[in-house]
Enzyme design. Structure first.
Site, PDB file in Angstrom:
ATOM      1  N   LEU A   1       0.793  -1.482  -0.095  1.00  0.00           N
ATOM      2  CA  LEU A   1       0.169  -0.095  -0.008  1.00  0.00           C
ATOM      3  C   LEU A   1       0.820   1.087   0.040  1.00  0.00           C
ATOM      4  O   LEU A   1       0.688   2.113   0.776  1.00  0.00           O
ATOM      5  CB  LEU A   1      -0.780   0.132   1.182  1.00  0.00           C
ATOM      6  CG  LEU A   1      -1.873  -1.024   1.208  1.00  0.00           C
ATOM      7  CD1 LEU A   1      -2.681  -1.206   2.482  1.00  0.00           C
ATOM      8  CD2 LEU A   1      -3.056  -1.111   0.192  1.00  0.00           C
TER       9      LEU A   1
ATOM     10  N   CYS B   1      -6.707  -6.190   1.564  1.00  0.00           N
ATOM     11  CA  CYS B   1      -5.272  -6.436   0.974  1.00  0.00           C
ATOM     12  C   CYS B   1      -4.734  -7.516   1.703  1.00  0.00           C
ATOM     13  O   CYS B   1      -4.602  -7.147   3.029  1.00  0.00           O
ATOM     14  CB  CYS B   1      -4.611  -5.120   1.268  1.00  0.00           C
ATOM     15  SG  CYS B   1      -2.828  -5.174   0.672  1.00  0.00           S
TER      16      CYS B   1
ATOM     17  N   ASN C   1     -10.563  -9.190  -4.083  1.00  0.00           N
ATOM     18  CA  ASN C   1      -8.908  -8.662  -4.093  1.00  0.00           C
ATOM     19  C   ASN C   1      -8.042  -9.840  -4.190  1.00  0.00           C
ATOM     20  O   ASN C   1      -8.548 -10.954  -4.719  1.00  0.00           O
ATOM     21  CB  ASN C   1      -8.601  -7.823  -2.700  1.00  0.00           C
ATOM     22  CG  ASN C   1      -7.490  -6.990  -2.815  1.00  0.00           C
ATOM     23  OD1 ASN C   1      -6.662  -7.155  -3.237  1.00  0.00           O
ATOM     24  ND2 ASN C   1      -7.760  -6.055  -2.109  1.00  0.00           N
TER      25      ASN C   1
ATOM     26  N   GLY D   1      -7.407  -4.878 -13.344  1.00  0.00           N
ATOM     27  CA  GLY D   1      -6.354  -4.347 -12.900  1.00  0.00           C
ATOM     28  C   GLY D   1      -5.109  -4.986 -13.676  1.00  0.00           C
ATOM     29  O   GLY D   1      -4.519  -4.263 -14.455  1.00  0.00           O
TER      30      GLY D   1
END
Ligand SMILES: Cc1cc2nc3c(=O)[nH]c(=O)nc-3n(C[C@H](O)[C@H](O)[C@H](O)COP(=O)(O)OP(=O)(O)OC[C@H]3O[C@@H](n4cnc5c(N)ncnc54)[C@H](O)[C@@H]3O)c2cc1C
Ligand SMILES: Cc1cc2nc3c(=O)[nH]c(=O)nc-3n(C[C@H](O)[C@H](O)[C@H](O)COP(=O)(O)O)c2cc1C
Ligand code: FES
Lengths: 254, 301
Positions: B73, B127, B189, B262
């Site tokens: 992150l 995450c 995710n 993504g």
């Protein structure tokens, strides 16, 4: 592509720079780079400094923890690498003048060997000149410039380039070196009406155009670059002015 | 005439494809580039309260069928992110992705994203490789409910919750979001993963663990969306391994009203949205679907 390669040979280029040769079965174009893993320290981007069929090389200046650790590697040691990444230089743009500044010379060397074009290698002193032997073998003309005049032309790469451009015709300048040098190369090319392709550097994590940490404006240096031509450079407001740190914060150069 | 227009609750998008958090969405100009290349919206990189450099390199590698990353992150912090939003928001729909350690962090961050003009906030509850954040808060239904409730009362823009597939209680977590008033769920995710280099005899990533994304995770994502559709009434946004129109159609038929892309921005290129839009229109035309809503959930009997 990820691969583990075995170092075949290590060549000391100057007091702080070494070339590592290895066989790597990958198609690489001049100007591309790889990500090199140094277990326990870091993974860092390195230009491919030599492309001779299967044999490739990187040329590394020891400046920090990872590069100093890499300098301890010997023939027989293994490296995990991934790539090749980036767009590379376009060698089909007419008469080329190729310029390497400092360790940036590593990046332009495959372009010199592939094109045989006129080449300038610039360095701070005669002790810092690298890869001049390879360039001398392939370039039509090789000129050296040192800041202190200890070898070749006394002055910087851009001053010598201006001199050569006044003497002969070139369609495009290819260059890699410190960003200030590239910034003044760009200004000079604009003024002289010559196209250019400059290889830029930014902090890289993925190298593959995914993480976004290397962006300048809307361009990924690792994927859309590292080589940018005149038209693209004109749109990069961050070129020559600022880069971004590992958090993505803008850091001004001056 | 087929239309690619889609509604995610109160938000209407001209095109159903959205840039997933973490790819080409760290700077204002790169978000604008993605809008111009055919994305209906962009989710920002997940932003926290303070600047964060993320994990040390290596934090990324290619694997068969995708990538494993442990970026950790990285982001400049919510304060500085204002500058990027100022550039991006006038050019298209921007969803602010945020991460925090608990309800207070999330509420503060969501408020700032609303101030910056985000059309919605996406809570990163998923995450897989950030200590104290992401999946660690997102696998506890009570915590998820507390965070979503807190954010709902802090902002007036829609609140999306991005879920992790690394749990056997995905349905419960989805329900926690819905019960707390969440406006949509985003699934999935990355999948918690690891890469070891045999010649070196060590895990590659500095963080050891990372998250798998790309084509390899698509069947997991499609299953997650299908499962969630059977228990939830709120909109679902599908993400995971979408590279072309067929992949997008799978997610829509599993029950998604929109999708995110993504990794394919890396594997296919930045023109991936334009290609998907074109392929999806042609497919809908040929098979008689006049809208995304028509196609949503058709795989359920
Ligand atoms: C596309 C590209 C090609 C390069 N080619 C060469 C080359 O052929 N030869 C060579 O000697 N050097 C090259 N470099 C620079 C080289 O990557 C850095 O000097 C090296 O990473 C320094 O690592 P360190 O741990 O020794 O130093 P550190 O002390 O960690 O860092 C010193 C400086 O190196 C730079 N740096 C560190 N990590 C990275 C990273 N992940 N990405 C980009 N920059 C970083 C930063 O500017 C930093 O301030 C290249 C860089 C890029 C982006
Ligand atoms: C390099 C990278 C960085 C990511 N960063 C984030 C992030 O900051 N926040 C988040 O919610 N998801 C993040 N993700 C996860 C993606 O948004 C997405 O959920 C996942 O990659 C699956 O989709 P894909 O297969 O299309 O990539 C990241 C993924 C990758 C590959
Ligand atoms: S280093 Fe990740 S996008 Fe360039």
């Amino acid at each position: 592509m990820t691969d583990v390669v075995t170092i075949k040979e290590v060549v000391q280029e100057c007091y702080d720079t070494k070339t590592f040769r290895f066989d790597w079965d990958a198609d690489a174009r001049p100007g591309q780079f790889i990500m090199v893993w140094i277990p326990g320290t870091d993974e860092i981007p390195m230009s491919i400094s030599g492309i001779d069929g299967m044999e490739k090389s990187i040329t590394v200046k020891a400046i920090g923890e990872a590069t100093r650790r890499l300098h301890e590697f010997k023939a027989g040691d293994r490296l995990r690498i991934r790539g090749p990444y980036g767009n590379g230089y376009d060698l089909s743009r007419g008469e080329l003048l190729i310029i390497g500044g400092g360790v940036g010379t590593a990046s332009i060397m495959p372009a010199v060997t592939a094109s045989g074009a006129d080449t300038i290698i610039a360095a701070r002193t005669h002790n810092d000149v690298i890869l001049d032997g390879v360039a001398a073998e392939h370039a039509r003309n090789l000129w050296i410039a040192t800041d202190d005049g200890s070898r070749g032309f006394h002055g910087n790469a851009v001053q010598l380039m201006r001199g050569k451009v006044a003497e002969r015709h070139y369609d495009c300048v290819i260059a890699c070196g410190p960003e200030v040098m590239l910034w003044f190369t760009y200004q000079a090319c604009k003024e002289l009406g010559i196209d250019c392709q400059l290889s830029l550097e930014r902090y890289m994590k993925c190298g593959a155009g995914v993480c976004g940490c290397c962006v300048m404006d809307d361009s990924r240096v690792c994927r859309d670059g590292p080589v940018f031509d005149m038209e693209k450079l004109a749109k990069l407001t961050e070129f020559g002015k600022s880069n971004r740190d590992a958090c993505g914060r803008t850091v001004k150069f001056r | 005439m087929v239309s690619l227009k889609t509604d995610i609750g109160s938000i209407s998008l001209e095109k159903p494809g959205i840039v997933a958090s973490g790819i080409m969405d760290e700077t204002g100009p790169s978000m604008v580039r993605m809008i111009e290349s055919g994305a209906g919206a962009v989710v920002t990189k997940s932003v926290g309260l303070e600047p964060n450099a993320g994990h040390a390199n290596p934090c990324f590698t290619e694997v068969t069928g995708g990538y494993v990353n442990a970026m950790g992150l990285p982001n400049p912090g919510i304060e500085l992110f204002r500058e990027e939003m100022e550039v991006a928001v006038p050019k298209g729909r921007i969803v602010g992705s945020i991460y925090g350690a608990g309800p207070d962090d999330f509420s503060r961050l969501a408020g700032r994203m609303e101030d910056y003009g985000a059309c919605a906030v996406e809570l990163n509850l998923s995450c897989p490789h950030a200590k104290g954040y992401g999946m660690e808060v997102g696998t506890d239904p009570a915590m998820v409910k507390a965070i979503v409730s807190a954010v709902k009362s802090a902002v007036s823009i829609p609140v999306w919750a991005k879920l992790t597939p690394n749990t056997h209680i995905l349905g419960d977590i989805g329900m926690a979001v819905q019960d707390a008033g969440g406006d949509a769920v985003v699934a999935i995710n990355t999948l918690k993963a690891m890469v070891i280099c045999p010649e070196i005899g060590k895990p590659l990533l500095s963080n050891k663990f990372g998250g798998l994304s790309g084509a390899a995770v698509k069947p997991v994502g499609v299953r997650a969306v299908y499962d969630l559709r059977t228990v939830l009434d709120i909109p679902i946004i599908g993400v995971g391994g979408i590279e072309n129109w067929r992949d997008a159609a799978e997610y829509i038929m599993a029950g998604a009203c929109a999708f995110q892309v993504g990794s394919a921005i890396g594997t296919v290129g930045t023109d991936v949205f334009a290609r998907i839009n074109e392929g999806l229109s042609a497919f809908m035309e040929e098979y008689g679907y006049s809208s995304i809503a028509d196609m949503t959930g058709v795989a359920h009997d």
